[in-house]
Design an enzyme around this catalytic site. Structure first.
Site: not given
Ligand code: SAM
Length: 343
Positions: A207-210, A226, A262, A291
């Site tokens: 999320a949000p889906g990029g 997510d 991510d 990270k």
């Molecule tokens: N790659 C995404 C994009 O392009 O829009 C952005 C991702 S954002 C940096 C990190 C995401 O990881 C957040 O939406 C968060 O809810 C999710 N997240 C963190 N820990 C998680 C877990 N254990 N299981 C699933 N999602 C997780």
């Protein structure tokens, strides 16, 4: 280009990562000002560009011009150009990727035309040839560092920065990270073979889906994992199945071609998870972000890579591991781990 002789090397990097960039080369540091966006190291740089995580560009320094006068910078610069090689395939005038650097870019654009004309006149600029590229880097208006890069062992874009346009209907700017990773870490042939319509992917922390958007644009069906909401065009897309589950526990019913990740988590946890997906055969290729901690970044990375190598070796898997701090990355690096198929 003879890379076995000791030389001074100019490497560009993300401002703030000069120490990491220098440390990675293992060479004597000549210049590495914090937040300058570049370093100079001295010695035999045996590590190829593709294996340097923090370097955006790899240039062998051959000359320099200092105390450039404001009135006529062209004469001393032309005098400082090396006699060998006799021809260059391109001329790149570059500045640091800093606010100060940006103030110089107007000047370098004007200067580019003048220099190019001179080099064409003397037949030293032969576009579309395999000759090395000529770089003239201006740390400031008074100093020019002159160097050359090998087309096969360097970044193919000026300042080592792949500039990408933000797609209008992608739900987040993170989309550019995955787009850059595909361009940087995969060859053209791999992009063609590995990103085809009908293939499948799991996106952990989607999320949000990029990232999902990038995969869908290549024709892949995506399981987007997510607890947060998918947005915009990715919220109800027929190629996307949104699963509100924990990315560390999720397992697909059938193996997939790709898993991308991510999730903001400790690098060691993410690396171990991704290695498990590949070692168990649940996915063929993976791209993920690690990270970086505030301190001892290189150590944390080495630890994560060692864990990956150990898992691959105990599962008797042939693999390719590549990592870069991309232009669109911040305090992170992007990693590709892929299984090499037996012939
Ligand atoms: N790659 C995404 C994009 O392009 O829009 C952005 C991702 S954002 C940096 C990190 C995401 O990881 C957040 O939406 C968060 O809810 C999710 N997240 C963190 N820990 C998680 C877990 N254990 N299981 C699933 N999602 C997780």
């Amino acid at each position: 280009m003879n890379t076995s002789a000791p030389s001074d090397w100019l490497l560009y990097c993300r401002p703030g990562f000069e120490r990491d960039c220098a440390e990675e080369t293992g060479l004597q540091v000549i210049e590495a000002q914090p937040n300058s966006g570049f370093i100079i190291v001295r010695g035999k740089l045996r590590v190829p560009f593709a294996q340097l995580v923090f370097a955006r560009q790899r240039i062998r320094l051959v000359s320099k011009a200092e105390a450039l006068p404001e009135r006529d910078r062209l004469t001393p610069l032309l005098a400082a150009l090396p006699d060998a090689p006799t021809a260059f395939s391109d001329l790149w005038l570059e500045v640091p990727d800093t606010n100060e650097g940006k103030t110089l870019s107007g000047f370098t654009k004007r200067f580019q035309l003048l220099l190019e004309a001179r080099l064409h006149e003397t037949e030293r600029l032969v576009n579309n040839s395999p000759a090395p590229r000529l770089h003239i880097f201006f740390p400031d208006k008074t100093r020019a560092l002159i160097g050359i890069s090998d087309l096969r062992d360097s970044a193919a874009w000026p300042m080592g920065i792949l500039r990408l346009r933000m797609p209008v209907d992608a739900p987040s700017r993170s989309t550019l990270k995955l787009a850059e990773a595909f361009e940087t870490l995969l060859s053209e042939e791999e992009r063609k073979q590995w990103l085809r319509s009908g293939m499948t992917a799991v996106d952990l922390g989607a999320a949000p889906g990029g990232w999902t958007w990038q995969l869908v644009m290549h024709g892949l069906k995506v399981q987007a994992v997510d607890n947060g909401p998918m947005k915009g065009s990715m919220a109800l897309h027929p190629m996307v199945q949104h699963l509100r589950q924990d990315g560390f526990r999720y397992q697909p019913r059938r193996p997939v071609d790709w898993v991308v990740c991510d999730m903001v988590e400790q690098p060691s946890r993410v690396a171990a998870l991704m290695a498990r997906w590949i070692a168990s055969g649940m996915a063929q290729h993976t791209l993920f972000n690690l990270k970086l901690p505030m301190k001892k970044r290189l150590e944390a990375l080495e630890q994560a890579f060692d864990d990956i190598r150990n898992q691959m070796e105990s599962a008797h898997i042939r693999y390719r591991l590549a990592a870069k701090q991309l232009y669109h990355d911040r305090e992170e690096v992007t990693v590709l781990l892929t299984k090499i198929k037996k012939r």
